[in-house]
Design an enzyme around this catalytic site. Sequence first.
Site, mmCIF file in Angstrom:
data_model
loop_
_atom_site.group_PDB
_atom_site.id
_atom_site.type_symbol
_atom_site.label_atom_id
_atom_site.label_comp_id
_atom_site.label_asym_id
_atom_site.label_seq_id
_atom_site.Cartn_x
_atom_site.Cartn_y
_atom_site.Cartn_z
ATOM 1 N N LYS A 187 0.819 -1.094 0.055
ATOM 2 C CA LYS A 187 0.097 0.009 -0.017
ATOM 3 C C LYS A 187 0.981 1.254 0.063
ATOM 4 C CE LYS A 187 -3.715 2.157 2.644
ATOM 5 N NZ LYS A 187 -2.969 3.473 2.683
ATOM 6 N N LYS A 205 7.376 0.877 1.392
ATOM 7 C CA LYS A 205 8.285 -0.093 0.555
ATOM 8 C C LYS A 205 9.477 0.383 0.109
ATOM 9 C CE LYS A 205 4.935 0.478 -2.480
ATOM 10 N NZ LYS A 205 4.217 1.294 -1.588
ATOM 11 N N LYS A 241 5.794 9.223 -7.901
ATOM 12 C CA LYS A 241 6.228 10.065 -6.818
ATOM 13 C C LYS A 241 7.812 10.087 -6.714
ATOM 14 C CE LYS A 241 5.517 8.417 -2.257
ATOM 15 N NZ LYS A 241 5.027 6.865 -2.509
ATOM 16 N N ASP A 293 -1.323 -0.103 -4.244
ATOM 17 C CA ASP A 293 -2.858 0.101 -4.162
ATOM 18 C C ASP A 293 -3.599 0.533 -5.499
ATOM 19 O OD1 ASP A 293 -1.496 2.492 -3.590
ATOM 20 O OD2 ASP A 293 -2.455 2.933 -1.734
#
Lengths: 426, 728
Positions: B11, B16, B42, B129
């Site tokens: 998510k 991560k 991002k 996600d």
Amino acid sequence: MNLDADGFIGTLLAIEGISDARAVMNGPNGCRGNPAYFSDRYFPRDNSLNRRSFEEPFFFGQSRIPCTYLDSDDYIHGSTQKLREILPLIAEKGDAFLAVVNSPGASLIGDDLNRLLNEARLDHVCMAFEGAAYSRPLPEGFDEAITAILRWLRLNRLPRMNNRVNLLGFSMVQKYWQGNIAEIRHLCGLMGLTVVSVPGAGSSVSELRESTTASCNIVIFPEYSRQTAEFYESEFGIPAVYSHEGAPVGFDATEAWIRTVAVATGCDPTPALDEIRTRRTHAFHRIARYHHEAGYPKGATFAVRGDSSFALPLTMWLYEYLGMMPVSVDIMAGEDPNAAGCLQGYLAANALSVAFGADPAVAGPDMYFGDDLSGKDLVLSGRCRKSVDIFNRTTGDIHFTERAFLGGAGALWILDLIFDVVKDFP
Amino acid sequence: MICIRIAVYGKGGIGKSTISANVSAALAQDGLRVMQIGCDPKHDSTRLLIGGEVPTTVLEYIKNVLPEDRRLEEIVFKGYGAVACVEAGGPEPGVGCAGRGIITTFELLESLGIKSYSFDVSIYDVLGDVVCGGFAVPVRDEYADAVFIVTSGEYLSLYAANNILRGIQNFTGQTCKVAGIIHNARGLEEEDDRVTRFARAVRLPIVASIPRSEIFANAEKEGCTVIERYPASPEASIFRQIAGHIENIRSARSPVLYPALPLSDKKLEEIVLQREARGTVQKYDFSSFCVREAPGRHLSGSVKSKRPLIGCAFAGAVSVTAQITDVATIMHCPRSCLLMICEKLLDTEQRSATIFGQPYDPGLVNRLLSTDMTDEEFIFGGERILAETIESAIKKGFTHIFVVTACPPGIVGDNVGNVAKKVSEQYPGVQVIPVPVDGNLTGDFAQGVLDTYRMVAGLMPESKRVKECTSVNIVAEKWLALNDEESIGVVEGLLERLGVTVNCRFLRKCSFGSLLDFNNAALNLPADNDDASEGIRKTLTSVSGVPFLDRTLPVGFGETEAWLMAVAEFFGREALANEIIAEERDEYNRRIERLRPHLEGKTVLISTYPRSVDWICDLAEDLKMSIVKIGLTYSPISESFASRHAGTIPVEKNYTVDMRSEDIRTIRPDLVLYTYPVLKPHDQARGAHIPYCPGFGFHAAVERAELWSRLLKLPATEGWKKDGEGIL
């Protein structure tokens, strides 16, 4: 509006140009109609009278380029289910090679085409194009597709044989593509050369597999084949031969092309040059006996919009051989830098730079060499006397006799077209 | 040792990138050659390895550098421990398609030869996600060998983890590809238990549990990994443990990969939250609301019944807007889309001029523009190029501009309305009208036609007043047959003889101004009554009071006689109509008398998709021919079938090509009239095609009969057809 077909169509037509291959579109029915009709019209293979109807799933009454008829649900949930249904049905047709190509919209879904091919146990016969050269020049899409296919076929490195050549850069999008190939094969034959394959323009998969036996690749239209030529050179050491004067359009460029090929292959150009000489004499007698009070075709104006390697020799030949005046010369995107540079240089050297990129609608040429829709638009708007199609379109005419634009036969046919118009000049 | 490719999913915001960077650093410390690819718009996956942002993301690079100039070393950067760092990047939030960006990143890396550099470990750090196909690319066989799922004990994090397992299962089936779960703790109560219960239920090991710790924030503050900054910390040893696990997978020392076995949503709730669902969910009751009826959207037959879509709404919409002679149509699409419709529009215009001598419209080419969307616009969105194209149309002098969208702008979510608004604000007096049909996302060709008529009708000033005048509107003409324009000329001729003028052809070769004047007519003359035409009629009656004649434009003598009388009655000009009919009847009778000796008594079989063939039946009656059957074939544009002759002529539904062949064999009709498909060579029958547009007026039908008469004197099967025998 730019009415040139794009690299997506180029990809599809590259696959369809292999005689025993079939493109399958993962996309909506609406994306598929035009290229499917095009392929069937310019490279017919099946019996159109035996066609079924709209009931036939995935084909919908058209024999070429079956599609997954994606709809809004598929864009959300993916096209896996339809691909699972279509692949076994297509496999039944027995084609030697298949390629699934994503439509622009389908390329955004991200379906794993290779996994589905693997799952359908078709990965040995079918490759996937998850993207294509959308809105990029058609020749680029064609060239990339042919290179990808040759790579995918994992061609064997076979012993190269003298006097065997491949012809690169032909595509069914070019008007009289089969006649052009026949003429070039004929000239090669006169020089003692055998054509092994013409990738993307009529050759079968087995001929493509044999293509690595060629001693060299003769590049006719580099726009459509530069990557392909580089692939053969880097993977198999097969050199590419380019003619500095572009494609063999008109007598002069054809003679230059014959000499270039002869030097590269070590064959004797004399029989081919003799034939061109004979055709020149034939043309001379007819032109010499033609009389127009105003001296036409000398002084008649022309416009050309085409691939750079075609526009260059055509412009030079009409200017030098017939004394016609180029008033609008435009090259299509994806040009060959050498041909484009030569063309601009040639026009500048002859104080004709103003013609480069000039709007044919403003220039008002007597003859327009380009695509048929643009040409007819000029004619019907009263801005041109005659349009000569140099590309095929879904809307183009049907021809029965094998004609050509290339070589000696092509030169005579261009003269036919010109004098047929000029005779009606006031 | 083999190379291994690891995907790290989880998510957004779960950690991560921190985990990936630390694991990469740990692997690099072990002397392995590592590459980390951040697959998140991002682009901060490799931040801790590089000590800041990468100078260029792959997608920025693609946008700014020409294909032939692209080099691998310009998008791969050196991070801590010589880790090769790549960031895919992505479009600005809210535009474009980031998933497509991931696909393009992988394609570019491959084309630049990344595969020829054998990194020992490649790590893909992927946003988890978002579940569209593009983000699933790293899971594919040709990319990741193993997948780690990062989760905390929060329900939404576990929900995302379960979703990721679903994605993996879709891509890999029962193949073992999941390496396990990395638990990145948030310090919640019972968090360990939740993660353990989930892991047990999906039969995956928890390969590491990372406790909540200040050390991460401290390292991040200094722009580096824990491995680099706090190598002796317990947290660093956890990352070394994960690195060791990866090396185990790499060396295949133990069976360390598992299949993805996701839970149903209900089961997930039961296991993670340890509660049962709250019983049956009731449907919402709208009955307490006062509803104001909005003008409805009419659906085409294919959309209504979810049949395969023939053509696309984009093409249908363009075919409508292109009819307005002083308005630009911008096609927001890749180039291939415009060819699908523009070739046909131009060809029809050109051939109509050449064959029928109709005036040529040279403005058609000029008023059609395209944005020619490329992959770049698919990824970053096409709003910029759309705005530029609108401006180019304005510079050409257009003040009204339609923007019709194809699939890609619909999928990537270009906000065409916003672009139109901005341009309109910048250029007062210019009206930009979005037609957001989104290729075939909204439906087929007919749906695009319907939606665009609705859009244009919405531009008209609403008026329920009926004007007293002698002009009419012709509504919903077809325009894809070559003879359409000539046919409408016949109608206009008849109206002129009746002293009636045409106010507006809605929508065919009309100006924008004439559309706005729509209500300055006394009567609407519908061209057709098919589903699309009926939808258009309903749309117009919701905004206009101009009444509709209850007859469509007529084909053949009988229909034309009735139609002309109906129009004449409306305007009180019956006597004039009778004079016209009498004049035309003489001519019609002469033609019928000439043809009857050749056609009288001949039997006819009709095979057609559901569409009125009354003009054929009327004509056959006048010629004393006998229609033995009307077979209705399937068509994707099938509609209901009605005929004045249905009681006297047998009508067979679901008529197939084989049934037709059988009828030809048994009934042996003299003539077969068909729409599609053509007769088979083995049918050995004389056939004639039923034109889509037979033309309008008293003599349109009888002209077809002249062809039938000739066909009956010719061989049933032409010689060339025999040459197709043996060709499949």
